[in-house]
Write a protein that holds these residues in place. Structure first.
Motif, PDB file in Angstrom:
ATOM      1  N   TYR A  38       0.803  -1.227   0.000  1.00 30.22           N
ATOM      2  CA  TYR A  38       0.000   0.000   0.000  1.00 30.22           C
ATOM      3  C   TYR A  38       0.836   1.277   0.000  1.00 30.22           C
ATOM      4  O   TYR A  38       0.277   2.375   0.036  1.00 30.22           O
ATOM      5  CB  TYR A  38      -0.965  -0.017   1.193  1.00 30.22           C
ATOM      6  N   LEU A  39       2.155   1.160  -0.019  1.00 30.83           N
ATOM      7  CA  LEU A  39       3.029   2.333  -0.098  1.00 30.83           C
ATOM      8  C   LEU A  39       2.820   3.007  -1.452  1.00 30.83           C
ATOM      9  O   LEU A  39       2.821   2.339  -2.484  1.00 30.83           O
ATOM     10  CB  LEU A  39       4.487   1.881   0.056  1.00 30.83           C
ATOM     11  N   PHE A  40       2.622   4.315  -1.455  1.00 27.21           N
ATOM     12  CA  PHE A  40       2.434   5.008  -2.728  1.00 27.21           C
ATOM     13  C   PHE A  40       3.069   6.385  -2.698  1.00 27.21           C
ATOM     14  O   PHE A  40       3.365   6.920  -1.631  1.00 27.21           O
ATOM     15  CB  PHE A  40       0.945   5.103  -3.114  1.00 27.21           C
ATOM     16  N   ALA A  41       3.283   6.935  -3.886  1.00 25.22           N
ATOM     17  CA  ALA A  41       3.897   8.249  -4.035  1.00 25.22           C
ATOM     18  C   ALA A  41       2.867   9.254  -4.540  1.00 25.22           C
ATOM     19  O   ALA A  41       1.927   8.896  -5.251  1.00 25.22           O
ATOM     20  CB  ALA A  41       5.056   8.171  -5.010  1.00 25.22           C
ATOM     21  N   ILE A  42       3.092  10.498  -4.172  1.00 24.78           N
ATOM     22  CA  ILE A  42       2.258  11.613  -4.616  1.00 24.78           C
ATOM     23  C   ILE A  42       3.056  12.362  -5.689  1.00 24.78           C
ATOM     24  O   ILE A  42       4.156  12.818  -5.412  1.00 24.78           O
ATOM     25  CB  ILE A  42       1.965  12.586  -3.449  1.00 24.78           C
ATOM     26  N   PRO A  43       2.529  12.498  -6.911  1.00 24.66           N
ATOM     27  CA  PRO A  43       3.304  13.137  -7.990  1.00 24.66           C
ATOM     28  C   PRO A  43       3.275  14.664  -7.900  1.00 24.66           C
ATOM     29  O   PRO A  43       2.806  15.350  -8.796  1.00 24.66           O
ATOM     30  CB  PRO A  43       2.600  12.633  -9.254  1.00 24.66           C
ATOM     31  N   ASN A  44       3.784  15.209  -6.791  1.00 25.51           N
ATOM     32  CA  ASN A  44       3.738  16.650  -6.590  1.00 25.51           C
ATOM     33  C   ASN A  44       4.919  17.394  -7.185  1.00 25.51           C
ATOM     34  O   ASN A  44       4.786  18.511  -7.620  1.00 25.51           O
ATOM     35  CB  ASN A  44       3.677  16.975  -5.087  1.00 25.51           C
ATOM     36  N   GLY A  45       6.114  16.778  -7.152  1.00 26.48           N
ATOM     37  CA  GLY A  45       7.315  17.493  -7.561  1.00 26.48           C
ATOM     38  C   GLY A  45       7.517  17.481  -9.059  1.00 26.48           C
ATOM     39  O   GLY A  45       6.696  16.996  -9.825  1.00 26.48           O
ATOM     40  N   GLY A  46       8.616  18.042  -9.463  1.00 33.83           N
ATOM     41  CA  GLY A  46       9.005  17.998 -10.863  1.00 33.83           C
ATOM     42  C   GLY A  46       8.488  19.173 -11.665  1.00 33.83           C
ATOM     43  O   GLY A  46       7.529  19.832 -11.287  1.00 33.83           O
ATOM     44  N   SER A  47       9.161  19.438 -12.763  1.00 36.48           N
ATOM     45  CA  SER A  47       8.732  20.532 -13.639  1.00 36.48           C
ATOM     46  C   SER A  47       7.863  19.941 -14.742  1.00 36.48           C
ATOM     47  O   SER A  47       8.138  18.860 -15.259  1.00 36.48           O
ATOM     48  CB  SER A  47       9.955  21.239 -14.225  1.00 36.48           C
ATOM     49  N   ARG A  48       6.801  20.639 -15.054  1.00 37.55           N
ATOM     50  CA  ARG A  48       5.846  20.173 -16.053  1.00 37.55           C
ATOM     51  C   ARG A  48       5.495  21.309 -17.001  1.00 37.55           C
ATOM     52  O   ARG A  48       5.628  22.474 -16.662  1.00 37.55           O
ATOM     53  CB  ARG A  48       4.555  19.701 -15.356  1.00 37.55           C
ATOM     54  N   HIS A  49       4.984  20.928 -18.141  1.00 35.52           N
ATOM     55  CA  HIS A  49       4.429  21.912 -19.068  1.00 35.52           C
ATOM     56  C   HIS A  49       3.284  22.626 -18.344  1.00 35.52           C
ATOM     57  O   HIS A  49       2.549  22.013 -17.570  1.00 35.52           O
ATOM     58  CB  HIS A  49       3.929  21.178 -20.324  1.00 35.52           C
ATOM     59  N   LEU A  70       2.314   5.756   3.511  1.00 34.53           N
ATOM     60  CA  LEU A  70       1.993   4.371   3.864  1.00 34.53           C
ATOM     61  C   LEU A  70       0.729   4.418   4.724  1.00 34.53           C
ATOM     62  O   LEU A  70       0.784   4.725   5.917  1.00 34.53           O
ATOM     63  CB  LEU A  70       3.139   3.710   4.632  1.00 34.53           C
ATOM     64  N   PRO A  71      -0.451   4.163   4.108  1.00 30.39           N
ATOM     65  CA  PRO A  71      -1.709   4.265   4.844  1.00 30.39           C
ATOM     66  C   PRO A  71      -1.973   3.003   5.661  1.00 30.39           C
ATOM     67  O   PRO A  71      -2.899   2.243   5.390  1.00 30.39           O
ATOM     68  CB  PRO A  71      -2.732   4.467   3.726  1.00 30.39           C
ATOM     69  N   TRP A  72      -1.141   2.789   6.660  1.00 29.72           N
ATOM     70  CA  TRP A  72      -1.231   1.603   7.509  1.00 29.72           C
ATOM     71  C   TRP A  72      -1.097   2.057   8.954  1.00 29.72           C
ATOM     72  O   TRP A  72      -0.050   2.569   9.338  1.00 29.72           O
ATOM     73  CB  TRP A  72      -0.121   0.625   7.149  1.00 29.72           C
ATOM     74  N   PRO A  73      -2.121   1.883   9.779  1.00 34.62           N
ATOM     75  CA  PRO A  73      -2.009   2.334  11.166  1.00 34.62           C
ATOM     76  C   PRO A  73      -1.087   1.432  11.981  1.00 34.62           C
ATOM     77  O   PRO A  73      -0.998   0.232  11.727  1.00 34.62           O
ATOM     78  CB  PRO A  73      -3.444   2.261  11.677  1.00 34.62           C
ATOM     79  N   ASN A  74      -0.387   2.048  12.924  1.00 35.13           N
ATOM     80  CA  ASN A  74       0.326   1.250  13.918  1.00 35.13           C
ATOM     81  C   ASN A  74      -0.241   1.594  15.285  1.00 35.13           C
ATOM     82  O   ASN A  74      -1.277   2.263  15.382  1.00 35.13           O
ATOM     83  CB  ASN A  74       1.857   1.404  13.810  1.00 35.13           C
ATOM     84  N   ILE A  75       0.424   1.177  16.345  1.00 33.50           N
ATOM     85  CA  ILE A  75      -0.137   1.361  17.680  1.00 33.50           C
ATOM     86  C   ILE A  75      -0.286   2.840  18.064  1.00 33.50           C
ATOM     87  O   ILE A  75      -1.129   3.195  18.869  1.00 33.50           O
ATOM     88  CB  ILE A  75       0.693   0.566  18.718  1.00 33.50           C
ATOM     89  N   ASN A  76       0.506   3.709  17.424  1.00 32.79           N
ATOM     90  CA  ASN A  76       0.497   5.134  17.779  1.00 32.79           C
ATOM     91  C   ASN A  76      -0.077   6.069  16.721  1.00 32.79           C
ATOM     92  O   ASN A  76      -0.461   7.189  17.050  1.00 32.79           O
ATOM     93  CB  ASN A  76       1.936   5.595  18.074  1.00 32.79           C
ATOM     94  N   TYR A  77      -0.092   5.644  15.457  1.00 36.77           N
ATOM     95  CA  TYR A  77      -0.403   6.577  14.370  1.00 36.77           C
ATOM     96  C   TYR A  77      -1.379   5.971  13.358  1.00 36.77           C
ATOM     97  O   TYR A  77      -1.458   4.762  13.203  1.00 36.77           O
ATOM     98  CB  TYR A  77       0.878   6.977  13.618  1.00 36.77           C
ATOM     99  N   ALA A  78      -2.049   6.876  12.627  1.00 33.82           N
ATOM    100  CA  ALA A  78      -3.009   6.460  11.603  1.00 33.82           C
ATOM    101  C   ALA A  78      -2.336   6.035  10.304  1.00 33.82           C
ATOM    102  O   ALA A  78      -2.933   5.326   9.501  1.00 33.82           O
ATOM    103  CB  ALA A  78      -3.978   7.616  11.323  1.00 33.82           C
ATOM    104  N   GLY A  79      -1.106   6.456  10.081  1.00 33.55           N
ATOM    105  CA  GLY A  79      -0.365   6.164   8.856  1.00 33.55           C
ATOM    106  C   GLY A  79       0.930   6.947   8.885  1.00 33.55           C
ATOM    107  O   GLY A  79       1.205   7.694   9.834  1.00 33.55           O
ATOM    108  N   LEU A  80       1.730   6.792   7.839  1.00 31.77           N
ATOM    109  CA  LEU A  80       3.047   7.419   7.759  1.00 31.77           C
ATOM    110  C   LEU A  80       3.173   8.215   6.471  1.00 31.77           C
ATOM    111  O   LEU A  80       2.849   7.710   5.389  1.00 31.77           O
ATOM    112  CB  LEU A  80       4.130   6.327   7.798  1.00 31.77           C
ATOM    113  N   TRP A  81       3.644   9.455   6.591  1.00 35.77           N
ATOM    114  CA  TRP A  81       3.907  10.326   5.440  1.00 35.77           C
ATOM    115  C   TRP A  81       5.378  10.719   5.465  1.00 35.77           C
ATOM    116  O   TRP A  81       5.892  11.133   6.511  1.00 35.77           O
ATOM    117  CB  TRP A  81       3.068  11.592   5.515  1.00 35.77           C
ATOM    118  N   LEU A  82       6.049  10.597   4.302  1.00 33.15           N
ATOM    119  CA  LEU A  82       7.463  10.930   4.197  1.00 33.15           C
ATOM    120  C   LEU A  82       7.688  12.005   3.147  1.00 33.15           C
ATOM    121  O   LEU A  82       7.136  11.935   2.045  1.00 33.15           O
ATOM    122  CB  LEU A  82       8.279   9.696   3.793  1.00 33.15           C
ATOM    123  N   GLU A  83       8.499  12.973   3.494  1.00 33.88           N
ATOM    124  CA  GLU A  83       8.967  13.975   2.536  1.00 33.88           C
ATOM    125  C   GLU A  83      10.397  13.603   2.173  1.00 33.88           C
ATOM    126  O   GLU A  83      11.251  13.496   3.046  1.00 33.88           O
ATOM    127  CB  GLU A  83       8.915  15.379   3.157  1.00 33.88           C
TER     128      GLU A  83
END
Length: 132
Positions: A38-49, A70-83
């Motif tokens: 379920y790990l996925f990327a958000i296509p926010n960066g990069g230069s585009r037309h 990573l939309p997977w809850p653990n004992i403390n959090y609803a999910g994980l977001w990485l920059e």
């Protein structure tokens, strides 16, 4: 033909290279950590037309949203977001605002300066989900 390794993908030192290395690692680690499916990327960066960028904003793209989720809850959090950042990369105000918001509503967040740092963060996060 030579097998493409995470080191080869990350060798440029670019954010994209490190993110590709992270997803290459995740693909090999799914057997041990099925949540990585379920790990996925958000296509926010990069230069585009300009036309493509305008369409992406119109269809919901938001500046500053972290790169990986990573939309997977653990004992403390609803999910994980990485920059993901390059070694000398700076977090923008929009990125900081998103990370602060996501933390405030129950997500774990991190800024990672290499694919290995992101991998270690994900593994620590997933290990916490295994605890009773």
């Amino acid at each position: 033909s030579k097998k493409i390794t995470t080191e080869m993908l990350a060798s440029s030192g670019s954010e994209d290279g490190n993110q590709m290395a992270l997803f290459a690692w995740a693909a090999t680690a799914i057997a041990e950590y099925p949540q990585l499916k379920y790990l996925f990327a958000i296509p926010n960066g990069g230069s585009r037309h300009i036309a493509e960028a305008t369409k992406m904003v119109a269809t919901g793209l938001r500046s500053g949203v972290p790169d990986v989720c990573l939309p997977w809850p653990n004992i403390n959090y609803a999910g994980l977001w990485l920059e993901m950042k390059i070694k000398k990369g700076k977090v923008s105000k929009e990125q900081k605002d998103w990370l602060d918001y996501l933390s405030s509503v129950g997500y774990d967040t991190a800024v990672c300066y290499s694919w290995q740092e992101a991998k270690d963060k994900i593994l620590g996060y997933l290990d916490a989900s295994q605890r009773p």
